[in-house]
Design an enzyme around this catalytic site. Structure first.
Site, short mmCIF file in Angstrom:
data_model
loop_
_atom_site.label_atom_id
_atom_site.label_comp_id
_atom_site.label_asym_id
_atom_site.label_seq_id
_atom_site.Cartn_x
_atom_site.Cartn_y
_atom_site.Cartn_z
N ASP A 1 0.84 -1.20 0.00
CA ASP A 1 0.00 0.00 0.00
C ASP A 1 0.88 1.25 0.00
O ASP A 1 2.03 1.21 0.45
CB ASP A 1 -0.87 0.05 1.27
CG ASP A 1 -2.03 -0.94 1.23
OD1 ASP A 1 -2.35 -1.47 0.16
OD2 ASP A 1 -2.62 -1.18 2.31
N ARG B 1 -1.42 -0.61 -8.37
CA ARG B 1 -2.79 -0.20 -8.04
C ARG B 1 -2.81 1.31 -8.17
O ARG B 1 -1.92 1.99 -7.64
CB ARG B 1 -3.15 -0.60 -6.62
CG ARG B 1 -4.51 -0.06 -6.19
CD ARG B 1 -4.72 -0.13 -4.68
NE ARG B 1 -4.67 -1.49 -4.19
CZ ARG B 1 -4.26 -1.80 -2.95
NH1 ARG B 1 -3.85 -0.86 -2.11
NH2 ARG B 1 -4.25 -3.05 -2.55
C1 LIG Z 1 -8.85 -1.27 -3.30
C2 LIG Z 1 -8.41 0.06 -2.80
C3 LIG Z 1 -7.16 0.22 -2.26
C4 LIG Z 1 -6.72 1.46 -1.83
N1 LIG Z 1 -5.43 1.62 -1.40
C5 LIG Z 1 -4.99 2.84 -1.08
C6 LIG Z 1 -3.62 3.08 -0.76
O1 LIG Z 1 -2.78 2.16 -0.77
N2 LIG Z 1 -3.25 4.34 -0.43
C7 LIG Z 1 -4.14 5.38 -0.42
O2 LIG Z 1 -3.74 6.52 -0.15
N3 LIG Z 1 -5.44 5.19 -0.71
C8 LIG Z 1 -5.88 3.96 -1.03
N4 LIG Z 1 -7.19 3.78 -1.35
C9 LIG Z 1 -8.17 4.87 -1.09
C10 LIG Z 1 -8.31 5.79 -2.28
O3 LIG Z 1 -7.13 6.54 -2.42
C11 LIG Z 1 -9.50 6.75 -2.10
O4 LIG Z 1 -9.32 7.52 -0.97
C12 LIG Z 1 -10.84 6.07 -1.98
O5 LIG Z 1 -10.93 5.00 -2.87
C13 LIG Z 1 -11.96 7.05 -2.33
O6 LIG Z 1 -11.73 7.58 -3.61
P1 LIG Z 1 -12.63 7.23 -4.89
O7 LIG Z 1 -11.72 7.12 -6.07
O8 LIG Z 1 -13.47 6.06 -4.63
O9 LIG Z 1 -13.46 8.56 -5.15
P2 LIG Z 1 -14.44 9.37 -4.21
O10 LIG Z 1 -14.76 10.60 -4.97
O11 LIG Z 1 -13.92 9.51 -2.83
O12 LIG Z 1 -15.69 8.43 -4.15
C14 LIG Z 1 -16.52 8.23 -5.28
C15 LIG Z 1 -17.86 7.75 -4.77
O13 LIG Z 1 -17.70 6.49 -4.13
C16 LIG Z 1 -18.47 6.42 -2.97
N5 LIG Z 1 -17.58 6.22 -1.83
C17 LIG Z 1 -16.25 6.42 -1.77
N6 LIG Z 1 -15.75 6.08 -0.57
C18 LIG Z 1 -16.81 5.65 0.16
C19 LIG Z 1 -16.98 5.15 1.48
N7 LIG Z 1 -15.96 5.00 2.32
N8 LIG Z 1 -18.24 4.80 1.87
C20 LIG Z 1 -19.29 4.91 1.03
N9 LIG Z 1 -19.19 5.37 -0.23
C21 LIG Z 1 -17.97 5.74 -0.66
C22 LIG Z 1 -19.27 7.70 -2.90
O14 LIG Z 1 -20.51 7.49 -3.55
C23 LIG Z 1 -18.44 8.66 -3.69
O15 LIG Z 1 -19.18 9.71 -4.25
C24 LIG Z 1 -7.62 2.57 -1.85
C25 LIG Z 1 -8.90 2.41 -2.40
C26 LIG Z 1 -9.29 1.20 -2.89
C27 LIG Z 1 -10.63 1.08 -3.53
#
Ligand SMILES: Cc1cc2nc3c(=O)[nH]c(=O)nc-3n(C[C@H](O)[C@H](O)[C@H](O)COP(=O)(O)OP(=O)(O)OC[C@H]3O[C@@H](n4cnc5c(N)ncnc54)[C@H](O)[C@@H]3O)c2cc1C
Length: 300
Positions: A125, A176
């Site tokens: 990560d 990722r």
């Molecule tokens: C498999 C995976 C691994 C990850 N690994 C890392 C990492 O190693 N380092 C790191 O910094 N970040 C990591 N992240 C987190 C990532 O960086 C984002 O902060 C997170 O995915 C939210 O961003 P988004 O692209 O979904 O967009 P957003 O704009 O945040 O979300 C888009 C839509 O998804 C929905 N949504 C998003 N999050 C949630 C929630 N918690 N509960 C309910 N609905 C939600 C909402 O409807 C929102 O409008 C990871 C995410 C995923 C999916």
């Protein structure tokens, strides 16, 4: 909404843990490896692979780092024994990065070595920007000896296209790709949501074009749609990418992608330190509180 989220974040630690669990349980598989394996079996049946993540508190001693490493090794064994379709995600700070980089390197090396023996895969990560250089450095060093591993890049960091290009240039770009969850300064990270989305799509494009493996980790419908167009236009084979989502988030969209034949991996966190994890995540990004509250009422 943001002031409301911040107030909730500041008062949540004063509530009983059981109350906070009501908010959090949708996103955490449980406290034990068995809980995580059980959850993974359900997800496998729904057509999703998983990556398991041991929730660690901020560790302060090398003894704790050693314990965390052992737990990662137990996870790999449990994945093997249960036969689930799953891999491991690991945060380098949980195995000592900030205390002693070389000890951390040796720990993650042991983990990747064991994964290799068990025909499994480890993804490192990406954490806050103070750890980016060390994380990429350790990843590059290990990749000289192991091919069963990848790391993560964050679309909000201004440096990321350069990092991706550098990894592509040396053939180590099993990535990722995500937006990034830490609260970084505007000096190093974009704050504008559209700019982050554009850079996300840009790095997905760079990585796919280079024939590298891409885990497209987002719940953002816009980014997913643009990625889908790219995948089709570039005729990217199904074994060169997968979508990735967090446990309990946008499940309907997740299953739509699975139904359309795209690979999907769900990030399954578990562990006794779930409380600290949830608190940290919410403090880093109070918007999560809004998502969590919304999810109490609106499912899918
Ligand atoms: C498999 C995976 C691994 C990850 N690994 C890392 C990492 O190693 N380092 C790191 O910094 N970040 C990591 N992240 C987190 C990532 O960086 C984002 O902060 C997170 O995915 C939210 O961003 P988004 O692209 O979904 O967009 P957003 O704009 O945040 O979300 C888009 C839509 O998804 C929905 N949504 C998003 N999050 C949630 C929630 N918690 N509960 C309910 N609905 C939600 C909402 O409807 C929102 O409008 C990871 C995410 C995923 C999916």
């Amino acid at each position: 909404m943001s002031w409301f989220n911040r107030i909730i974040v500041s008062i949540l630690p004063w509530f009983p843990k059981q109350f906070v669990w009501i908010f959090s349980k949708r996103y955490i598989a449980g406290k034990t490896i068995e809980d995580a394996i059980q959850q993974s079996k359900v997800l496998n049946k729904l057509g999703c692979r998983v990556t398991l993540d041991v929730l660690g508190e901020d560790i302060t001693t090398l003894q704790e780092a050693e314990e965390e490493k052992k737990e990662c090794l137990r996870v790999l064994q449990a994945i093997h024994d249960s036969g689930i379709d799953g891999s491991l995600s690991v945060k380098l700070t949980s195995i000592g990065l900030i205390i002693d980089k070389e000890t951390c390197y040796q720990h993650v090396r042991d983990i990747v070595q064991r994964a290799k023996e068990l025909d499994n895969f480890v993804r490192i990560d990406m954490e806050d920007v103070t750890t980016t250089d060390d994380t990429l450095d350790i990843y590059r060093r290990l990749r000289k000896d192991f091919d069963n591993m990848g790391t993560v890049v964050q679309a909000y960091l201004k440096r990321t296209p350069e990092d991706v290009q550098a990894l592509i240039d040396i053939g180590l770009s099993n990535l990722r790709l995500c937006k990034g969850i830490y609260d970084e300064s505007p000096e190093v990270a974009f704050k504008d949501k559209d700019k982050i989305r554009d850079q996300f799509v840009e790095i997905v494009y760079m990585n796919l074009k280079s024939s590298s493996y891409s885990g497209i980790a987002t719940h953002d419908k816009g980014v997913i749609s643009r990625s889908l167009v790219m995948l089709e236009q570039q005729n990217i084979p199904k074994d060169q990418y997968e979508f990735q989502m967090l446990l309990g988030v946008t499940e309907k969209l997740r299953q739509q992608l699975v139904g359309d034949g795209h690979g999907m991996r769900v990030y399954v966190p578990y562990g006794v330190h779930w409380f600290g994890y949830c608190m940290r995540r919410m403090k880093e990004n109070p918007m999560l509180v809004g998502h969590i509250i919304k999810n109490l009422f609106v499912r899918g």
